[in-house]
Scaffold this motif. Structure first.
Motif, PDB file in Angstrom:
ATOM      1  N   LEU A   1      36.700  48.502  53.425  1.00 43.21           N
ATOM      2  CA  LEU A   1      36.443  47.843  52.206  1.00 43.21           C
ATOM      3  C   LEU A   1      35.987  48.733  50.922  1.00 43.21           C
ATOM      4  O   LEU A   1      35.069  49.622  50.942  1.00 43.21           O
ATOM      5  CB  LEU A   1      35.134  47.050  52.376  1.00 43.21           C
ATOM      6  CG  LEU A   1      34.571  46.023  51.111  1.00 43.21           C
ATOM      7  CD1 LEU A   1      35.784  44.971  51.084  1.00 43.21           C
ATOM      8  CD2 LEU A   1      33.394  45.283  51.560  1.00 43.21           C
ATOM      9  N   ASP A   2      36.879  48.739  49.999  1.00 42.76           N
ATOM     10  CA  ASP A   2      36.862  49.649  48.733  1.00 42.76           C
ATOM     11  C   ASP A   2      37.171  48.731  47.459  1.00 42.76           C
ATOM     12  O   ASP A   2      38.472  48.782  47.155  1.00 42.76           O
ATOM     13  CB  ASP A   2      37.852  50.876  48.925  1.00 42.76           C
ATOM     14  CG  ASP A   2      37.796  51.753  47.859  1.00 42.76           C
ATOM     15  OD1 ASP A   2      36.408  51.713  47.040  1.00 42.76           O
ATOM     16  OD2 ASP A   2      38.471  52.574  47.734  1.00 42.76           O
ATOM     17  N   VAL A   3      36.158  48.110  46.886  1.00 42.01           N
ATOM     18  CA  VAL A   3      36.592  47.376  45.790  1.00 42.01           C
ATOM     19  C   VAL A   3      35.603  47.922  44.638  1.00 42.01           C
ATOM     20  O   VAL A   3      34.462  48.660  44.886  1.00 42.01           O
ATOM     21  CB  VAL A   3      36.393  45.941  45.848  1.00 42.01           C
ATOM     22  CG1 VAL A   3      37.426  45.280  46.696  1.00 42.01           C
ATOM     23  CG2 VAL A   3      34.973  45.396  46.282  1.00 42.01           C
ATOM     24  N   GLY A   4      35.697  47.536  43.452  1.00 41.09           N
ATOM     25  CA  GLY A   4      34.780  48.383  42.243  1.00 41.09           C
ATOM     26  C   GLY A   4      35.583  48.945  41.321  1.00 41.09           C
ATOM     27  O   GLY A   4      36.671  49.248  41.130  1.00 41.09           O
ATOM     28  N   VAL A   5      34.582  49.325  40.349  1.00 38.35           N
ATOM     29  CA  VAL A   5      34.879  49.683  38.998  1.00 38.35           C
ATOM     30  C   VAL A   5      34.501  51.212  38.713  1.00 38.35           C
ATOM     31  O   VAL A   5      34.522  51.616  37.610  1.00 38.35           O
ATOM     32  CB  VAL A   5      34.447  48.728  37.828  1.00 38.35           C
ATOM     33  CG1 VAL A   5      35.101  47.694  38.065  1.00 38.35           C
ATOM     34  CG2 VAL A   5      32.772  48.697  37.872  1.00 38.35           C
TER      35      VAL A   5
ATOM     36  N   ALA B   1      43.560  43.846  41.196  1.00 37.26           N
ATOM     37  CA  ALA B   1      42.376  42.846  41.963  1.00 37.26           C
ATOM     38  C   ALA B   1      41.118  43.848  42.104  1.00 37.26           C
ATOM     39  O   ALA B   1      40.184  43.130  41.685  1.00 37.26           O
ATOM     40  CB  ALA B   1      42.912  42.300  43.094  1.00 37.26           C
ATOM     41  N   SER B   2      41.182  44.914  42.590  1.00 36.72           N
ATOM     42  CA  SER B   2      39.948  45.482  42.976  1.00 36.72           C
ATOM     43  C   SER B   2      39.156  45.849  41.798  1.00 36.72           C
ATOM     44  O   SER B   2      37.979  46.081  42.030  1.00 36.72           O
ATOM     45  CB  SER B   2      40.348  46.956  43.811  1.00 36.72           C
ATOM     46  OG  SER B   2      40.827  47.843  42.980  1.00 36.72           O
ATOM     47  N   ALA B   3      39.729  45.935  40.628  1.00 34.32           N
ATOM     48  CA  ALA B   3      38.958  46.277  39.406  1.00 34.32           C
ATOM     49  C   ALA B   3      38.182  45.099  38.741  1.00 34.32           C
ATOM     50  O   ALA B   3      37.566  45.447  37.851  1.00 34.32           O
ATOM     51  CB  ALA B   3      39.825  46.904  38.350  1.00 34.32           C
ATOM     52  N   PHE B   4      38.028  43.971  39.449  1.00 31.07           N
ATOM     53  CA  PHE B   4      37.566  42.965  38.968  1.00 31.07           C
ATOM     54  C   PHE B   4      36.401  42.183  39.572  1.00 31.07           C
ATOM     55  O   PHE B   4      35.860  41.041  39.657  1.00 31.07           O
ATOM     56  CB  PHE B   4      38.412  41.776  38.566  1.00 31.07           C
ATOM     57  CG  PHE B   4      39.363  42.107  37.375  1.00 31.07           C
ATOM     58  CD1 PHE B   4      38.793  41.911  36.115  1.00 31.07           C
ATOM     59  CD2 PHE B   4      40.602  42.897  37.290  1.00 31.07           C
ATOM     60  CE1 PHE B   4      39.722  42.127  34.991  1.00 31.07           C
ATOM     61  CE2 PHE B   4      41.430  43.184  36.376  1.00 31.07           C
ATOM     62  CZ  PHE B   4      40.843  42.875  35.230  1.00 31.07           C
ATOM     63  N   TRP B   5      36.077  43.003  40.671  1.00 31.56           N
ATOM     64  CA  TRP B   5      34.974  42.663  41.866  1.00 31.56           C
ATOM     65  C   TRP B   5      34.216  43.721  42.096  1.00 31.56           C
ATOM     66  O   TRP B   5      34.426  44.985  42.156  1.00 31.56           O
ATOM     67  CB  TRP B   5      35.682  42.296  43.097  1.00 31.56           C
ATOM     68  CG  TRP B   5      36.631  41.073  43.011  1.00 31.56           C
ATOM     69  CD1 TRP B   5      38.149  41.033  42.877  1.00 31.56           C
ATOM     70  CD2 TRP B   5      36.251  39.967  42.842  1.00 31.56           C
ATOM     71  NE1 TRP B   5      38.395  39.849  42.538  1.00 31.56           N
ATOM     72  CE2 TRP B   5      37.626  38.921  42.758  1.00 31.56           C
ATOM     73  CE3 TRP B   5      35.151  39.036  43.318  1.00 31.56           C
ATOM     74  CZ2 TRP B   5      37.816  37.482  42.726  1.00 31.56           C
ATOM     75  CZ3 TRP B   5      35.084  37.798  43.206  1.00 31.56           C
ATOM     76  CH2 TRP B   5      36.459  37.000  42.995  1.00 31.56           C
ATOM     77  N   ILE B   6      32.869  43.420  42.080  1.00 30.05           N
ATOM     78  CA  ILE B   6      31.750  44.277  42.488  1.00 30.05           C
ATOM     79  C   ILE B   6      31.184  44.238  43.878  1.00 30.05           C
ATOM     80  O   ILE B   6      30.702  43.129  43.943  1.00 30.05           O
ATOM     81  CB  ILE B   6      30.648  44.424  41.274  1.00 30.05           C
ATOM     82  CG1 ILE B   6      31.033  44.540  39.755  1.00 30.05           C
ATOM     83  CG2 ILE B   6      29.587  45.206  41.521  1.00 30.05           C
ATOM     84  CD1 ILE B   6      30.156  44.163  39.026  1.00 30.05           C
TER      85      ILE B   6
ATOM     86  N   LEU C   1      34.005  40.263  35.043  1.00 31.27           N
ATOM     87  CA  LEU C   1      33.035  40.840  36.319  1.00 31.27           C
ATOM     88  C   LEU C   1      31.917  40.068  36.518  1.00 31.27           C
ATOM     89  O   LEU C   1      31.315  39.733  37.552  1.00 31.27           O
ATOM     90  CB  LEU C   1      32.319  42.448  36.002  1.00 31.27           C
ATOM     91  CG  LEU C   1      33.702  43.362  35.995  1.00 31.27           C
ATOM     92  CD1 LEU C   1      32.889  44.648  35.847  1.00 31.27           C
ATOM     93  CD2 LEU C   1      34.082  43.446  37.594  1.00 31.27           C
ATOM     94  N   PHE C   2      31.162  39.508  35.352  1.00 32.77           N
ATOM     95  CA  PHE C   2      30.179  38.466  35.422  1.00 32.77           C
ATOM     96  C   PHE C   2      30.801  37.303  36.253  1.00 32.77           C
ATOM     97  O   PHE C   2      29.918  36.743  37.014  1.00 32.77           O
ATOM     98  CB  PHE C   2      29.629  38.063  33.968  1.00 32.77           C
ATOM     99  CG  PHE C   2      28.471  37.016  34.015  1.00 32.77           C
ATOM    100  CD1 PHE C   2      27.292  37.408  34.331  1.00 32.77           C
ATOM    101  CD2 PHE C   2      28.817  35.822  33.892  1.00 32.77           C
ATOM    102  CE1 PHE C   2      26.027  36.540  34.535  1.00 32.77           C
ATOM    103  CE2 PHE C   2      27.685  34.800  33.872  1.00 32.77           C
ATOM    104  CZ  PHE C   2      26.368  35.155  34.150  1.00 32.77           C
TER     105      PHE C   2
END
Length: 224
Positions: free
Chosen positions: A140-144, A71-76, A32-33
């Motif tokens: 738009l729906d990405v994130g952890v 893919a969505s789990a690796f972007w904030i 994520l960093f």
């Protein structure tokens, strides 16, 4: 000089031990960093288009669900990494240390995928019946955060009795209030993720390892 180096080295040992005891958490956080740094190098227009292609919205889920769920789990969204470093250390790392990496990852995947399907399914129903605009299929729906909410939920079973009940009440109030007030699909997703985490109770059975003292007592009681 050696004394100074020894003084500096001492605080590093507990930190290294903590990080290596939750490898999945900190490898994910490191990824994520990297992706957050990459986002900061993008122009705003390109960033939005880039994230939209990795978004778990209705359009992308209907086109390539496996790709966007991963893919969505690796972007904030928003590009702020430090708060997640704190949240991962407070919630993910203790959960992984307690459950083990495989079972912790099971909770993460179930919460991330399950909450996404619930929230986007309800949004799809709303679009189909005219309760939400057609443009919502490309939201738009990405994130952890769904995975984090699921882990927060499953940690209820780690809290000693009777403190697990106030903890559970606080979690339900924290995630339930926005759902009642705002009623957005992301609020629904977070609440669904908490419920999925609570439903992962079977994964918590015998999860906590016995301490060295407990193992020694057991051996002493059983004899040579």
């Amino acid at each position: 000089m050696r004394r100074i180096l020894h003084t500096v080295r001492v605080p590093i040992q507990p930190v290294r031990a903590w990080v290596t005891s939750a490898p999945g958490t900190y490898l994910w956080l490191a990824a994520l960093f990297v992706t957050t740094v990459a986002l900061h190098r993008m122009s705003p227009d390109f960033e939005e288009a880039f994230l939209r292609q990795r978004s778990t919205n209705i359009h992308e889920l209907s086109t390539d669900p496996v790709r966007v769920l991963i893919a969505s789990a690796f972007w904030i969204d928003g590009g702020t990494w430090l708060p997640y470093a704190v949240l991962y250390t407070v919630f993910h790392a203790p959960a992984e240390r307690w459950l083990g990496t495989a079972r912790w990852l099971g909770v993460v995947v179930l919460a991330h995928v399950g909450a996404t399907l619930v929230s986007e399914g309800v949004l799809g129903w709303a679009v189909h019946h005219g309760h939400a605009p057609q443009s919502a299929v490309n939201t738009l729906d990405v994130g952890v955060s769904y995975a984090l909410a699921g882990v927060i939920g499953v940690l209820t079973y780690r809290i000693p009795r009777p403190w697990h009940l106030p903890y559970l009440a606080a979690v339900l109030i924290y995630f339930g209030t926005p759902l009642i007030v705002g009623r957005s699909f992301t609020d629904l997703g977070h609440f669904a993720a908490v419920l999925i985490g609570l439903a992962c109770h079977p994964l918590t059975r015998e999860a906590a390892p016995r301490s060295g003292a407990a193992r020694r007592n057991t051996r002493a009681a059983s004899g040579p």
